[in-house]
Design a protein around this motif. Structure first.
Motif, PDB file in Angstrom:
ATOM      1  N   ALA A  49       0.850  -1.185   0.000  1.00  0.00           N
ATOM      2  CA  ALA A  49       0.000   0.000   0.000  1.00  0.00           C
ATOM      3  C   ALA A  49       0.887   1.236   0.000  1.00  0.00           C
ATOM      4  O   ALA A  49       1.693   1.422   0.916  1.00  0.00           O
ATOM      5  N   ASN A  50       0.745   2.053  -1.025  1.00  0.00           N
ATOM      6  CA  ASN A  50       1.478   3.317  -1.132  1.00  0.00           C
ATOM      7  C   ASN A  50       0.486   4.451  -0.876  1.00  0.00           C
ATOM      8  O   ASN A  50      -0.194   4.928  -1.778  1.00  0.00           O
ATOM      9  N   LEU A  51       0.395   4.877   0.388  1.00  0.00           N
ATOM     10  CA  LEU A  51      -0.663   5.794   0.803  1.00  0.00           C
ATOM     11  C   LEU A  51      -0.089   7.046   1.434  1.00  0.00           C
ATOM     12  O   LEU A  51       1.080   7.084   1.844  1.00  0.00           O
ATOM     13  N   THR A  52      -0.929   8.066   1.542  1.00  0.00           N
ATOM     14  CA  THR A  52      -0.575   9.330   2.201  1.00  0.00           C
ATOM     15  C   THR A  52      -1.648   9.639   3.235  1.00  0.00           C
ATOM     16  O   THR A  52      -2.838   9.693   2.901  1.00  0.00           O
ATOM     17  N   ALA A  53      -1.231   9.837   4.482  1.00  0.00           N
ATOM     18  CA  ALA A  53      -2.161  10.146   5.568  1.00  0.00           C
ATOM     19  C   ALA A  53      -1.976  11.599   5.991  1.00  0.00           C
ATOM     20  O   ALA A  53      -0.857  12.018   6.298  1.00  0.00           O
ATOM     21  N   THR A  54      -3.066  12.362   6.006  1.00  0.00           N
ATOM     22  CA  THR A  54      -2.995  13.757   6.450  1.00  0.00           C
ATOM     23  C   THR A  54      -2.892  13.859   7.964  1.00  0.00           C
ATOM     24  O   THR A  54      -2.505  14.898   8.496  1.00  0.00           O
ATOM     25  N   GLN A  55      -3.245  12.791   8.660  1.00  0.00           N
ATOM     26  CA  GLN A  55      -3.142  12.760  10.122  1.00  0.00           C
ATOM     27  C   GLN A  55      -2.860  11.336  10.569  1.00  0.00           C
ATOM     28  O   GLN A  55      -3.426  10.388  10.038  1.00  0.00           O
ATOM     29  N   GLY A  56      -1.972  11.188  11.535  1.00  0.00           N
ATOM     30  CA  GLY A  56      -1.639   9.866  12.037  1.00  0.00           C
ATOM     31  C   GLY A  56      -0.674   9.123  11.129  1.00  0.00           C
ATOM     32  O   GLY A  56      -0.080   9.683  10.199  1.00  0.00           O
ATOM     33  N   ASN A  57      -0.533   7.834  11.386  1.00  0.00           N
ATOM     34  CA  ASN A  57       0.379   6.985  10.627  1.00  0.00           C
ATOM     35  C   ASN A  57      -0.328   5.688  10.235  1.00  0.00           C
ATOM     36  O   ASN A  57      -1.254   5.236  10.912  1.00  0.00           O
ATOM     37  N   TYR A  58       0.127   5.109   9.132  1.00  0.00           N
ATOM     38  CA  TYR A  58      -0.437   3.834   8.708  1.00  0.00           C
ATOM     39  C   TYR A  58       0.681   2.809   8.549  1.00  0.00           C
ATOM     40  O   TYR A  58       1.834   3.143   8.283  1.00  0.00           O
ATOM     41  N   THR A  59       0.309   1.548   8.736  1.00  0.00           N
ATOM     42  CA  THR A  59       1.230   0.430   8.523  1.00  0.00           C
ATOM     43  C   THR A  59       0.476  -0.663   7.773  1.00  0.00           C
ATOM     44  O   THR A  59      -0.741  -0.824   7.941  1.00  0.00           O
ATOM     45  N   LYS A 110      -9.804  19.902  10.702  1.00  0.00           N
ATOM     46  CA  LYS A 110      -9.062  19.371   9.562  1.00  0.00           C
ATOM     47  C   LYS A 110      -9.240  17.862   9.557  1.00  0.00           C
ATOM     48  O   LYS A 110      -8.536  17.129  10.244  1.00  0.00           O
ATOM     49  N   LEU A 111     -10.204  17.377   8.791  1.00  0.00           N
ATOM     50  CA  LEU A 111     -10.571  15.972   8.841  1.00  0.00           C
ATOM     51  C   LEU A 111      -9.444  15.089   8.309  1.00  0.00           C
ATOM     52  O   LEU A 111      -8.835  15.393   7.282  1.00  0.00           O
ATOM     53  N   PRO A 112      -9.146  13.984   8.991  1.00  0.00           N
ATOM     54  CA  PRO A 112      -8.085  13.067   8.543  1.00  0.00           C
ATOM     55  C   PRO A 112      -8.484  12.340   7.265  1.00  0.00           C
ATOM     56  O   PRO A 112      -9.639  11.925   7.094  1.00  0.00           O
ATOM     57  N   ASN A 113      -7.503  12.191   6.381  1.00  0.00           N
ATOM     58  CA  ASN A 113      -7.736  11.524   5.107  1.00  0.00           C
ATOM     59  C   ASN A 113      -6.581  10.578   4.804  1.00  0.00           C
ATOM     60  O   ASN A 113      -5.418  10.891   5.081  1.00  0.00           O
ATOM     61  N   LEU A 114      -6.918   9.401   4.262  1.00  0.00           N
ATOM     62  CA  LEU A 114      -5.923   8.418   3.841  1.00  0.00           C
ATOM     63  C   LEU A 114      -6.202   8.076   2.380  1.00  0.00           C
ATOM     64  O   LEU A 114      -7.298   7.622   2.044  1.00  0.00           O
ATOM     65  N   LYS A 115      -5.216   8.333   1.530  1.00  0.00           N
ATOM     66  CA  LYS A 115      -5.434   8.171   0.094  1.00  0.00           C
ATOM     67  C   LYS A 115      -4.183   7.590  -0.541  1.00  0.00           C
ATOM     68  O   LYS A 115      -3.058   7.893  -0.127  1.00  0.00           O
ATOM     69  N   GLY A 116      -4.378   6.745  -1.561  1.00  0.00           N
ATOM     70  CA  GLY A 116      -3.225   6.218  -2.282  1.00  0.00           C
ATOM     71  C   GLY A 116      -3.563   5.007  -3.122  1.00  0.00           C
ATOM     72  O   GLY A 116      -4.726   4.735  -3.440  1.00  0.00           O
ATOM     73  N   ILE A 117      -2.516   4.264  -3.481  1.00  0.00           N
ATOM     74  CA  ILE A 117      -2.623   3.142  -4.417  1.00  0.00           C
ATOM     75  C   ILE A 117      -2.334   1.832  -3.700  1.00  0.00           C
ATOM     76  O   ILE A 117      -1.430   1.739  -2.853  1.00  0.00           O
ATOM     77  N   LEU A 118      -3.102   0.806  -4.064  1.00  0.00           N
ATOM     78  CA  LEU A 118      -2.890  -0.547  -3.565  1.00  0.00           C
ATOM     79  C   LEU A 118      -2.315  -1.395  -4.694  1.00  0.00           C
ATOM     80  O   LEU A 118      -2.897  -1.442  -5.785  1.00  0.00           O
TER      81      LEU A 118
END
Length: 445
Positions: free
Chosen positions: A321-331, A350-358
């Motif tokens: 998963a190649n993602l970008t998180a505006t808040q927090g962290n992802y694994t 500022k609502l958190p958003n997670l977006k990217g490519i799988l």
């Protein structure tokens, strides 16, 4: 009733076992391991498994599995309740219920299990009784036992065993008399792709920490007790008074205990604290897919959403998963195909958003079903049961000079309206705290 007990960690290792009637081979646990492999989450493992010669009854607590083996048909809820009581006892004695702590106190653990179960049948399960039978471990006591060869087992019969109040030890004395109650509610909900609530209900519990001198008699009353369904109590509660007045009347145990468990069915309005906008799609051609998730507050009673986390069990074809998180962290845990987005506190500005490519395996077919989102969250000082239109004005740190807790008269959720003490002349410090958590909170995609 119970022949053997196995404690199993998340890696599938049996690190402690106790047998009462006869020694049962480890091979009986293979049926459990097969069920665990098929389950997506540890909580999804069936609590009762049938084998050719045994029944396996399990509970999952604090990253551990408590697996009991029985050879005859018994009420499974009776065994499940006992296993939870074992875990609660370990928590009370050692401060936590983990593999390392149990291994460090293995002698005390075996002493407790020997007292809690007699020839396979529950005997002493109340913490106050057990602490007089088996003294809680301390550094000094461990050193003395090592030097003298003595044990933690008491020499006299517990005083509670001889009284009409077996859950409370005699001659309790405190300099500071305090009684705290935590009302903890967990939301079990399913939301569809558009955000519509398919199913929502609440599992609640009232945890108590009572440190009062003498033999106090407490009475707790609620606003809107009609919300409660499928209620279960600690043995100290006078059930007839609850049936007639919907009031809790009890002589409390000393220390920590669970006063009551309750259920708020889906027939009552349940506030959904957050909304989720999501789009997970996999392409017919090309080894990739897209993910876009946004979370915002919905009905939080003006409180901050904390410990917000999103867990997604990805299809087996997803490699990375190649993602970008505006808040927090992802694994992304590749072996378990688990994507975890740890957001923390939810910022409504500022609502958190997670977006990217799988990325998918080359040549793999498009997954048939999109994965669901499992939401975890916590909201302090809010009981989410009842209508979401009203806000409690309660402050957790309030001192109650007349044993009463006041709330807005318009509130329709479950609230403690009054807490009174009889039988003693002193005035204790009393408090009630509310916490809302996510149970099985799922968003379908």
């Amino acid at each position: 009733m119970i022949h053997s007990l196995f404690l199993i960690n998340h890696s599938g290792d049996i690190f402690l076992e106790k047998h009462w009637k006869s020694v049962v081979s480890h091979s009986v646990c293979d049926y459990f391991f097969e069920a665990k492999e098929k389950a997506v989450d540890p909580e999804d493992v069936p609590p009762v498994l049938q084998t050719p010669h045994h029944y396996l009854i399990t509970v999952h607590r604090d990253q551990l599995f408590f697996l009991s083996v029985v050879q005859t048909e018994v009420p499974p809820l009776f065994v499940i309740e006992f296993l939870h009581r074992v875990a609660d006892t370990f928590q009370d004695y050692f401060g936590e219920c983990s593999e390392s702590v149990i291994k460090d106190n293995v002698v005390t653990v075996y002493e407790l299990l020997e007292e809690m179960l007699d020839n396979g049948f529950p005997l002493a399960t109340e913490s106050n009784i057990l602490k007089e039978l088996i003294r809680p471990p301390t550094i000094l006591r461990s050193v003395v036992n090592t030097l003298t060869g003595s044990s933690n087992v008491g020499d006299t019969l517990p005083t509670g065993q001889l009284s009409t109040v077996p859950w409370r030890r005699a001659d309790v004395k405190y300099t500071n008399n305090e009684a705290y109650f935590d009302v903890i509610e967990e939301i079990d909900a399913i939301l569809d792709k558009s955000g519509t609530t398919v199913f929502a209900e609440i599992q609640g519990v009232i945890e108590a920490c009572v440190r009062l001198t003498g033999m106090p008699d407490l009475t707790m009353s609620f606003m809107n007790p009609r919300l409660l369904d499928d209620v279960s109590f600690h043995p100290c509660v006078r059930f007839k008074r609850w049936e007639s007045e919907r009031t809790l009347s009890f002589i409390p145990p000393d220390g920590h205990f669970t006063l009551m468990n309750y259920h708020v069915s889906s027939q009552n309005p349940v506030a959904i604290p957050v909304y989720v906008k999501q789009n997970i799609s996999f392409f017919e051609s090309g080894p990739c897919g897209r993910l876009d998730i946004t979370i915002g507050p919905k009905q939080t009673m003006g409180k901050t959403v904390e410990a917000l986390m999103v867990k997604i069990h990805m299809p087996k074809a997803v490699l990375s998963a190649n993602l970008t998180a505006t808040q927090g962290n992802y694994t992304y845990d590749l072996p378990n195909k688990l994507l975890i987005w740890d957001i923390g506190k939810l910022n409504p500005q500022k609502l958190p958003n997670l977006k990217g490519i799988l990325s998918l395996q080359a040549g793999a077919a498009k997954p048939e079903d999109n994965p669901s989102l499992n939401i975890d969250l916590r909201i302090q000082q809010v009981a989410i049961s009842g209508s979401p239109r009203f806000v409690s004005t309660y402050n957790w740190a309030t001192v109650f000079s007349h044993c009463s807790i006041c709330f807005s008269p318009l509130c329709t959720g479950l609230k403690v309206s009054r807490l009174e003490m009889f039988g003693e002349k002193y005035k204790p410090f009393k408090g009630v705290k509310y916490v809302t958590k996510a149970g099985k909170f799922q968003v379908r995609t």
